[in-house]
Design a protein around this motif. Sequence first.
Motif, PDB file in Angstrom:
ATOM      1  N   LEU A   1     -47.845 -34.105 -52.867  1.00 20.61           N
ATOM      2  CA  LEU A   1     -47.862 -32.920 -53.718  1.00 20.61           C
ATOM      3  C   LEU A   1     -46.920 -31.846 -53.175  1.00 20.61           C
ATOM      4  O   LEU A   1     -46.239 -31.154 -53.941  1.00 20.61           O
ATOM      5  N   THR A   2     -46.865 -31.701 -51.861  1.00 23.22           N
ATOM      6  CA  THR A   2     -46.039 -30.660 -51.244  1.00 23.22           C
ATOM      7  C   THR A   2     -44.623 -31.126 -50.929  1.00 23.22           C
ATOM      8  O   THR A   2     -43.829 -30.369 -50.378  1.00 23.22           O
TER       9      THR A   2
ATOM     10  N   LEU B   1     -50.202 -28.116 -42.925  1.00 26.35           N
ATOM     11  CA  LEU B   1     -50.128 -26.656 -42.960  1.00 26.35           C
ATOM     12  C   LEU B   1     -48.674 -26.187 -42.957  1.00 26.35           C
ATOM     13  O   LEU B   1     -48.299 -25.281 -43.718  1.00 26.35           O
ATOM     14  N   GLY B   2     -47.832 -26.794 -42.137  1.00 26.29           N
ATOM     15  CA  GLY B   2     -46.425 -26.421 -42.089  1.00 26.29           C
ATOM     16  C   GLY B   2     -45.718 -26.693 -43.408  1.00 26.29           C
ATOM     17  O   GLY B   2     -44.893 -25.892 -43.863  1.00 26.29           O
ATOM     18  N   SER B   3     -46.049 -27.820 -44.041  1.00 25.67           N
ATOM     19  CA  SER B   3     -45.452 -28.139 -45.330  1.00 25.67           C
ATOM     20  C   SER B   3     -45.865 -27.126 -46.397  1.00 25.67           C
ATOM     21  O   SER B   3     -45.066 -26.765 -47.263  1.00 25.67           O
ATOM     22  N   SER B   4     -47.091 -26.650 -46.329  1.00 25.81           N
ATOM     23  CA  SER B   4     -47.566 -25.649 -47.289  1.00 25.81           C
ATOM     24  C   SER B   4     -46.783 -24.348 -47.145  1.00 25.81           C
ATOM     25  O   SER B   4     -46.411 -23.712 -48.146  1.00 25.81           O
ATOM     26  N   VAL B   5     -46.527 -23.951 -45.909  1.00 26.17           N
ATOM     27  CA  VAL B   5     -45.744 -22.735 -45.660  1.00 26.17           C
ATOM     28  C   VAL B   5     -44.325 -22.896 -46.225  1.00 26.17           C
ATOM     29  O   VAL B   5     -43.767 -21.970 -46.832  1.00 26.17           O
ATOM     30  N   CYS B   6     -43.744 -24.085 -46.057  1.00 24.71           N
ATOM     31  CA  CYS B   6     -42.393 -24.332 -46.583  1.00 24.71           C
ATOM     32  C   CYS B   6     -42.354 -24.209 -48.102  1.00 24.71           C
ATOM     33  O   CYS B   6     -41.366 -23.737 -48.672  1.00 24.71           O
ATOM     34  N   ASN B   7     -43.417 -24.629 -48.768  1.00 22.63           N
ATOM     35  CA  ASN B   7     -43.469 -24.509 -50.225  1.00 22.63           C
ATOM     36  C   ASN B   7     -43.468 -23.047 -50.663  1.00 22.63           C
ATOM     37  O   ASN B   7     -42.817 -22.688 -51.648  1.00 22.63           O
TER      38      ASN B   7
ATOM     39  N   PHE C   1     -50.977 -23.724 -51.868  1.00 21.16           N
ATOM     40  CA  PHE C   1     -52.406 -23.375 -51.773  1.00 21.16           C
ATOM     41  C   PHE C   1     -53.262 -24.629 -51.554  1.00 21.16           C
ATOM     42  O   PHE C   1     -54.123 -24.667 -50.658  1.00 21.16           O
ATOM     43  N   LEU C   2     -53.015 -25.669 -52.349  1.00 20.46           N
ATOM     44  CA  LEU C   2     -53.812 -26.891 -52.237  1.00 20.46           C
ATOM     45  C   LEU C   2     -53.571 -27.601 -50.907  1.00 20.46           C
ATOM     46  O   LEU C   2     -54.501 -28.118 -50.279  1.00 20.46           O
ATOM     47  N   GLY C   3     -52.308 -27.622 -50.466  1.00 15.99           N
ATOM     48  CA  GLY C   3     -51.997 -28.266 -49.192  1.00 15.99           C
ATOM     49  C   GLY C   3     -52.643 -27.570 -48.013  1.00 15.99           C
ATOM     50  O   GLY C   3     -53.176 -28.226 -47.106  1.00 15.99           O
ATOM     51  N   ALA C   4     -52.621 -26.229 -48.012  1.00 15.79           N
ATOM     52  CA  ALA C   4     -53.241 -25.479 -46.916  1.00 15.79           C
ATOM     53  C   ALA C   4     -54.742 -25.698 -46.892  1.00 15.79           C
ATOM     54  O   ALA C   4     -55.347 -25.902 -45.819  1.00 15.79           O
ATOM     55  N   ALA C   5     -55.379 -25.684 -48.060  1.00 15.37           N
ATOM     56  CA  ALA C   5     -56.823 -25.919 -48.125  1.00 15.37           C
ATOM     57  C   ALA C   5     -57.170 -27.306 -47.601  1.00 15.37           C
ATOM     58  O   ALA C   5     -58.127 -27.481 -46.831  1.00 15.37           O
ATOM     59  N   ALA C   6     -56.368 -28.303 -47.981  1.00 18.21           N
ATOM     60  CA  ALA C   6     -56.617 -29.674 -47.529  1.00 18.21           C
ATOM     61  C   ALA C   6     -56.469 -29.810 -46.018  1.00 18.21           C
ATOM     62  O   ALA C   6     -57.195 -30.581 -45.386  1.00 18.21           O
TER      63      ALA C   6
ATOM     64  N   TRP D   1     -59.328 -31.321 -43.658  1.00 21.46           N
ATOM     65  CA  TRP D   1     -59.024 -32.476 -42.808  1.00 21.46           C
ATOM     66  C   TRP D   1     -59.467 -32.247 -41.363  1.00 21.46           C
ATOM     67  O   TRP D   1     -60.179 -33.069 -40.798  1.00 21.46           O
ATOM     68  N   ILE D   2     -59.035 -31.140 -40.759  1.00 22.76           N
ATOM     69  CA  ILE D   2     -59.326 -30.923 -39.338  1.00 22.76           C
ATOM     70  C   ILE D   2     -60.814 -30.687 -39.108  1.00 22.76           C
ATOM     71  O   ILE D   2     -61.370 -31.069 -38.067  1.00 22.76           O
ATOM     72  N   ALA D   3     -61.488 -30.082 -40.093  1.00 17.57           N
ATOM     73  CA  ALA D   3     -62.922 -29.828 -39.943  1.00 17.57           C
ATOM     74  C   ALA D   3     -63.728 -31.117 -39.998  1.00 17.57           C
ATOM     75  O   ALA D   3     -64.652 -31.324 -39.181  1.00 17.57           O
ATOM     76  N   LEU D   4     -63.398 -32.012 -40.926  1.00 19.13           N
ATOM     77  CA  LEU D   4     -64.215 -33.211 -41.117  1.00 19.13           C
ATOM     78  C   LEU D   4     -63.835 -34.351 -40.180  1.00 19.13           C
ATOM     79  O   LEU D   4     -64.704 -35.096 -39.718  1.00 19.13           O
ATOM     80  N   THR D   5     -62.545 -34.519 -39.883  1.00 19.04           N
ATOM     81  CA  THR D   5     -62.175 -35.586 -38.950  1.00 19.04           C
ATOM     82  C   THR D   5     -62.578 -35.239 -37.522  1.00 19.04           C
ATOM     83  O   THR D   5     -62.729 -36.131 -36.687  1.00 19.04           O
TER      84      THR D   5
END
Length: 413
Positions: free
Chosen positions: A27-28, A86-92, A175-180, A184-188
């Motif tokens: 997506l990103t 997270l880095g990819s979301s910032v680039c978007n 927005f969606l990438g940052a939320a994901a 990810w880090i919380a559940l894994t």
Amino acid sequence: MKAGTLEQGHMRRLCLLCCMAYFMSYLTRLDYAACMVEIQKSLQVGKDVVGLPVTACFASYGVGQLLCGFLGDRCRPQRMIFAGLLGSSVCNILAAWLPWMEAVTLVWCMNGFFQSMLWPPMVRIMAQSMDEAWYRRSCVLVSMASAAATILIYLCVPLCIRFSGWKTVFFLAAFLGAAASFVWIALTGKLECGRKPEGTEKGEEAGNGGDGKARSGGFFGGAPMVPILLAIALHGILRDGIITWMPTYMSEVFGMSSSGSILTAVALPICSVFSTLVASWLLQRLRSELVTGTVLFGTGALGGAVLLVFYNVSPAVCISMMTLITGCMYGVNLMLISRVPGHFARLGNVAAVSGILNAATYVGSSFSASSFGAVAENTGWLQVVLAWVACAVLGTLLLLSGIRRWNVFCRKT
């Protein structure tokens, strides 16, 4: 069950999280390519210029795969994937805020590197934390998640362009990438995945004679990596070349509007879902990734031959054949990028091999992003289609040449 695998319920949860992360990575990353026709018109630049950010992204992604592949065998894979998303979301966000080609090209080059932090550690997590059945299932589902993301992008982009402009696409993806990334880090973090118990590797090496034989072949264990790497590069040229340029092709050859030509590209990922399932079914019967890949490349070559005849005559035939070729390449991707690295898990270099193989994909992808635009600009679309057919034929021959050595390698591991 192999040492280090999770319980069934945890493997299922990990599979879902990997699908989510890979969905967001597409997506990103694909949003720029999906908007390219509109960006070209909005910024009033040529096809060769508007393709530069895609080329930069693919090139940095390929280089990053080599580095992140080796890091993925040594660092916590969960953290690498979090940082990449997270880095990819910032680039978007930056790409939407900086609407001139020099800035967008630089930002999308950075995006490519962040994207390269996702796949090698993800393969390591799946290979080390799942049993064979769940690994096979996860490879298919993760591939389907990438197709679902592509479908969503090509459905949403025309709506965004019509009602709010192409920049909205980048803001939504960010927005969606940052939320994901935080999900990810919380559940894994609650799963002990991607790590083998202490002493496992020594025990495996001592207790498995096949490992010793595979290691005698060096880093790649005697696998036929030259034809595999070349075929992977060719599949990247075909898959991403068609995905990137199909909307422009349909707009210029058949006079479609920007929104209409972008919508035609939805057929590509929809077909890829079915082609991934077909490729998995073929593998179960042919029992060799390279044999299956040869069949898929050959089918793509036949589709290219039909496209060559009707390239400027029938939009329906063109869409169908480009969809067939792309679907076959998604199947090749499943074989060579998802399944082949799993055979290196016992050698302890699964993430590194995955990074090297995926890097080869984007060597081809970066070539296709700029060169096909330049060829179309200077000589026309017929020559582009000829190049696609040549790539499919050469990929068939390359994989065919490596089948015997690959089967020997698989018996050793």
